[in-house]
Design an enzyme around this catalytic site. Structure first.
Site, short mmCIF file in Angstrom:
data_model
loop_
_atom_site.label_atom_id
_atom_site.label_comp_id
_atom_site.label_asym_id
_atom_site.label_seq_id
_atom_site.Cartn_x
_atom_site.Cartn_y
_atom_site.Cartn_z
N LYS A 1 1.50 -8.95 -1.94
CA LYS A 1 1.90 -7.68 -2.54
C LYS A 1 1.67 -7.66 -4.04
O LYS A 1 1.25 -6.65 -4.60
CB LYS A 1 3.38 -7.40 -2.23
CG LYS A 1 3.84 -6.01 -2.62
CD LYS A 1 3.16 -4.95 -1.78
CE LYS A 1 3.57 -3.55 -2.16
NZ LYS A 1 2.74 -2.54 -1.50
N GLU B 1 -10.73 4.28 -1.83
CA GLU B 1 -9.36 3.91 -1.40
C GLU B 1 -9.24 3.93 0.11
O GLU B 1 -8.60 3.04 0.70
CB GLU B 1 -8.34 4.85 -2.05
CG GLU B 1 -6.89 4.60 -1.63
CD GLU B 1 -6.37 3.21 -1.95
OE1 GLU B 1 -5.33 2.83 -1.38
OE2 GLU B 1 -7.00 2.49 -2.76
N LYS C 1 -8.26 0.64 2.44
CA LYS C 1 -7.16 0.60 3.41
C LYS C 1 -7.65 0.08 4.76
O LYS C 1 -6.98 -0.71 5.41
CB LYS C 1 -6.54 2.00 3.58
CG LYS C 1 -5.69 2.47 2.42
CD LYS C 1 -4.35 1.78 2.32
CE LYS C 1 -4.30 0.66 1.32
NZ LYS C 1 -4.66 0.87 -0.04
N TRP D 1 17.81 2.28 -7.83
CA TRP D 1 16.46 2.01 -8.31
C TRP D 1 16.26 2.95 -9.49
O TRP D 1 16.17 4.15 -9.34
CB TRP D 1 15.44 2.29 -7.20
CG TRP D 1 14.02 2.01 -7.57
CD1 TRP D 1 13.23 2.74 -8.40
CD2 TRP D 1 13.21 0.92 -7.12
NE1 TRP D 1 11.98 2.19 -8.49
CE2 TRP D 1 11.94 1.08 -7.72
CE3 TRP D 1 13.43 -0.15 -6.26
CZ2 TRP D 1 10.89 0.19 -7.48
CZ3 TRP D 1 12.38 -1.03 -6.03
CH2 TRP D 1 11.14 -0.86 -6.63
N ARG E 1 15.65 -1.69 0.71
CA ARG E 1 15.11 -0.50 0.04
C ARG E 1 14.75 -0.78 -1.42
O ARG E 1 14.06 0.01 -2.05
CB ARG E 1 16.14 0.63 0.10
CG ARG E 1 16.46 1.09 1.50
CD ARG E 1 17.64 2.05 1.52
NE ARG E 1 17.36 3.28 0.82
CZ ARG E 1 16.76 4.34 1.37
NH1 ARG E 1 16.39 4.30 2.63
NH2 ARG E 1 16.56 5.43 0.68
N HIS F 1 -30.37 5.85 -1.63
CA HIS F 1 -30.88 4.74 -2.44
C HIS F 1 -30.54 3.39 -1.82
O HIS F 1 -30.53 2.37 -2.52
CB HIS F 1 -30.34 4.82 -3.87
CG HIS F 1 -30.80 6.03 -4.60
ND1 HIS F 1 -32.07 6.17 -5.11
CD2 HIS F 1 -30.16 7.19 -4.89
CE1 HIS F 1 -32.19 7.35 -5.69
NE2 HIS F 1 -31.05 7.99 -5.57
N GLU G 1 -8.25 -3.66 4.51
CA GLU G 1 -7.02 -4.45 4.36
C GLU G 1 -6.30 -4.64 5.68
O GLU G 1 -5.81 -5.74 5.98
CB GLU G 1 -6.08 -3.76 3.37
CG GLU G 1 -6.51 -3.87 1.93
CD GLU G 1 -5.57 -3.14 0.99
OE1 GLU G 1 -5.28 -3.67 -0.10
OE2 GLU G 1 -5.12 -2.02 1.33
N ASN H 1 21.50 9.94 -4.78
CA ASN H 1 20.08 9.60 -4.63
C ASN H 1 19.24 10.80 -5.04
O ASN H 1 19.66 11.94 -4.87
CB ASN H 1 19.75 9.25 -3.17
CG ASN H 1 20.15 7.85 -2.81
OD1 ASN H 1 20.61 7.08 -3.65
ND2 ASN H 1 19.97 7.49 -1.55
N GLY H 2 18.03 10.55 -5.51
CA GLY H 2 17.13 11.64 -5.85
C GLY H 2 17.17 11.98 -7.32
O GLY H 2 17.59 11.19 -8.16
N CYS I 1 17.05 4.93 -3.31
CA CYS I 1 18.07 3.90 -3.43
C CYS I 1 19.05 4.09 -2.27
O CYS I 1 18.79 4.85 -1.35
CB CYS I 1 18.77 3.98 -4.78
SG CYS I 1 18.79 5.61 -5.52
#
Length: 620
Positions: free
Chosen positions: A615, A493, A497, A84, A27, A516, A500, A110-111, A2
């Site tokens: 998104k 994954e 990436k 956040w 952010r 195979h 994409e 923050n954190g 945040c």
């Protein structure tokens, strides 16, 4: 995840704080607030929603020349925050700034404070009255309990008691004209002006006012007044910090100096994973998932079968989760593509735990699959990044990934945080089902807590070799990705990436299936990326690598540091830090993110906004 901004000088603090927070909106946040001080008083105004709601709240409380209006006109010092949510619901009481019982100390944080429950109990026992559900509020009470006229000394004393990763700024009526900040693994930066100074979590907060900065390093405390700054270490020893001039434009500043949001978010992964696991791994010998809204232990203990429903990257996180949960907790797990599951008339009902993984919490197919399962009597758990999203309202319980805002369309930090949550869930289930003894749990929890530092080391070491690999392969028109066990999910994954962001035709397979069919695709022009980290199936992977080499393909291996055998088999090796083999998929995916990124950049493509992608997928 945040935004912090603080100001002290000779101008109106209110407008500078609101302007600074506006420049941190990129952010992501769900609430915001400011505190300003004048004539021995501090007034806080907080609001849920975007900054327009905060501005309206300031105006409403300033009506008829009220206290906020008076303070706003006279105040030349203040702090602000965009939150956040990670601990506690999204409401005004949980928004920052937070304050102590006597309202003499205000803080923005923050954190995460890992030991906040212990501190909260201790402070409440000494008379502190808490008004929020957050971990951050303990800092205000802790600073106040140590304050005796010297705010910097009180901050250092509080800093010594805190565990976790965080940055905070404190302001007190006992120290007019002074802000004191402290940093432990979360960013904090001083903006140096003439007769005024700023404190912020990111440069954009003050970029329009000054380009002169001083960086607060880990373990340091900084005192900021209109006249200057004073840095010390945690023990109070003075530290010299040079003033640096930055030449960023506003767009570069939003990206933290990185060339794209995707690269920035790849490098945010150590902090993101730390946020995900921090307070959930306070116990050495296990995991606690007693978040607000999470399932209780009886519901987890009662799970006899688990079904994961997800799409895209989230589906791959579920695949890793299947291997980990079955390995550690011995609970059977099915992983389903949500868009297929919802139309399959699936066999699901009481006794089943259905986990819907969705970064946004709004993925239409995943939501529909979750609703179907719940209608048939299953218990539904949402794993998501967004508080208040539809998934959180449709589920019986929620585990938040706490990754913060992800701007780039291609998921990076949100994926590793989803995977981290699956590890946490697996460890909790293992304890509740009695399938992992205390020593084994203690070892795995300890190594999981080291993962953020492992990611940091990995990012420091792999980018240059990956750039060299990309330079030789970026013109290829096809890649094959291979893996075994959980490495299959990592391969999928990594391949996604590359598809994409580079638009290269890419396939991913279980390495044991290569003979195979996919082996027919191999030639001397084919790059083959193999996930070859230490695991019980590594010998099988090496055998598959030899098959690839025999066809002349160019072999790139992601391997565990120190494995000389892999180096003998591959043309290029990307090494990841050594840790327990079951945790290595969490690290192995990161070089594949960077490989996709570097290839796409060499092809001149917009990695943050790939063509045809969105998104959040809110349609079928």
């Amino acid at each position: 995840m945040c935004g912090i901004v603080g100001y002290v000088g000779d101008r109106s603090a209110e407008e500078l704080l609101l302007a600074g927070l506006a420049r941190l909106e990129y952010r992501g946040y769900d609430s915001a607030g400011i505190s300003v001080m004048a004539d021995g008083q501090i007034e806080a105004v907080r609001a849920v929603g975007n900054l327009e709601h905060l501005r309206r709240a300031v105006e409403a409380r300033s009506g008829n020349d009220g206290p906020v209006a008076t303070l706003a006109r006279e105040s030349t010092i203040g702090i602000g925050h965009t939150r956040w949510a990670t601990h506690g619901r999204v409401n005004e009481a949980n928004a920052h700034p937070h304050f102590d019982t006597s309202d003499h100390v205000h803080v923005v944080v923050n954190g995460i404070v890992e030991n906040y429950l212990e501190l909260r109990e201790e402070l409440a026992g000494a008379g502190a009255v808490f008004t929020s559900e957050t971990d951050a509020e303990v800092i205000a009470h802790l600073v106040a309990s140590r304050l005796d006229g010297d705010l910097a000394a009180a901050v250092r004393a509080a800093f010594a008691r805190l565990e976790g990763h965080f940055a905070f700024v404190a302001m007190s009526t006992e120290a007019p004209g002074l802000l004191v900040g402290a940093r432990c693994e979360c960013p904090l930066i001083v903006g140096v002006g003439e007769g005024e100074n700023f404190l912020a979590s990111a440069v954009p907060a003050f970029l329009s006012e000054t380009r002169q900065v001083q960086y607060v390093e880990d373990g340091e405390v900084v005192s900021v007044s209109a006249d200057g700054t004073a840095f010390t270490d945690a023990d109070g020893t003075p530290v010299e910090r040079e003033v640096t001039t930055i030449d960023w434009d506003e767009e570069t500043a939003e990206k933290g100096g990185y060339e794209t949001f995707m690269l920035k978010e790849i490098h945010e992964q150590p902090d993101a994973v730390a946020e995900t696991i921090a307070d959930r791994t306070v116990r050495d010998d296990g995991v606690d998932l007693n978040d607000e809204g999470a399932l209780d232990d009886d519901q987890l203990r009662g799970a006899r079968r688990i079904v994961v429903v997800a799409c895209g990257t989230s589906y791959h996180a579920g695949l890793i989760g299947r291997y980990v949960i079955e390995e550690l907790a011995r609970v059977p797990v099915d992983v389903e593509i949500a868009s297929e599951y919802r139309y399959r008339n699936p066999i699901v009902g009481p006794g089943d735990l259905v986990i819907g993984i969705t970064q946004s919490g709004e993925t239409a197919d995943t939501l529909a699959a979750m609703r179907l399962a719940r209608e048939r009597g299953a218990t539904v758990l949402a794993v998501t990044n967004i508080m208040g999203s539809q998934a959180t309202r449709d589920a019986d319980g929620v585990l938040y990934t706490r990754a913060g805002l992800e701007v780039s369309v291609a998921a990076t930090k949100t994926f590793v945080c989803q995977v981290a949550v699956m590890y946490l869930l697996a460890l909790r289930l293992a304890e509740l089902h009695g399938t992992l003894d205390d020593a084994a749990r203690t070892e795995l929890v300890g190594q999981l807590k080291q993962v953020p530092s492992f990611i940091t080391r990995l990012l420091e070491n792999v980018d240059e070799p990956i750039q060299q690999i990309a330079a030789g392969l970026w013109e290829a028109d096809f890649f094959l990705y291979l893996g075994r066990h959980a490495g299959v999910a990592v391969a999928h994954e990594g391949a996604l990436k590359l598809k994409e962001v580079s638009y290269i035709s890419t396939d991913a397979y279980s390495a044991g299936e290569m003979k195979h069919g996919p082996i027919a695709l191999l030639s001397e022009e084919t790059p083959v990326v193999t996930v070859a980290t230490d695991s019980p199936v590594l010998e099988k992977v090496i055998s598959n690598m030899q098959e690839v080499r025999a066809r002349g393909a160019h072999l790139i291996a992601v391997a565990t540091e120190g494995n000389a055998t892999i180096a003998e088999q591959a043309d290029s090796v990307i090494a990841i830090p050594e840790t327990d083999w079951i945790l290595q998929p969490l690290l192995a995916v990161i070089p594949l993110q960077l490989l996709a990124y570097r290839i796409a950049r060499l092809r001149g493509l917009n990695v943050d906004q790939p063509r045809n992608l969105a998104k959040t997928v809110t349609v079928e």
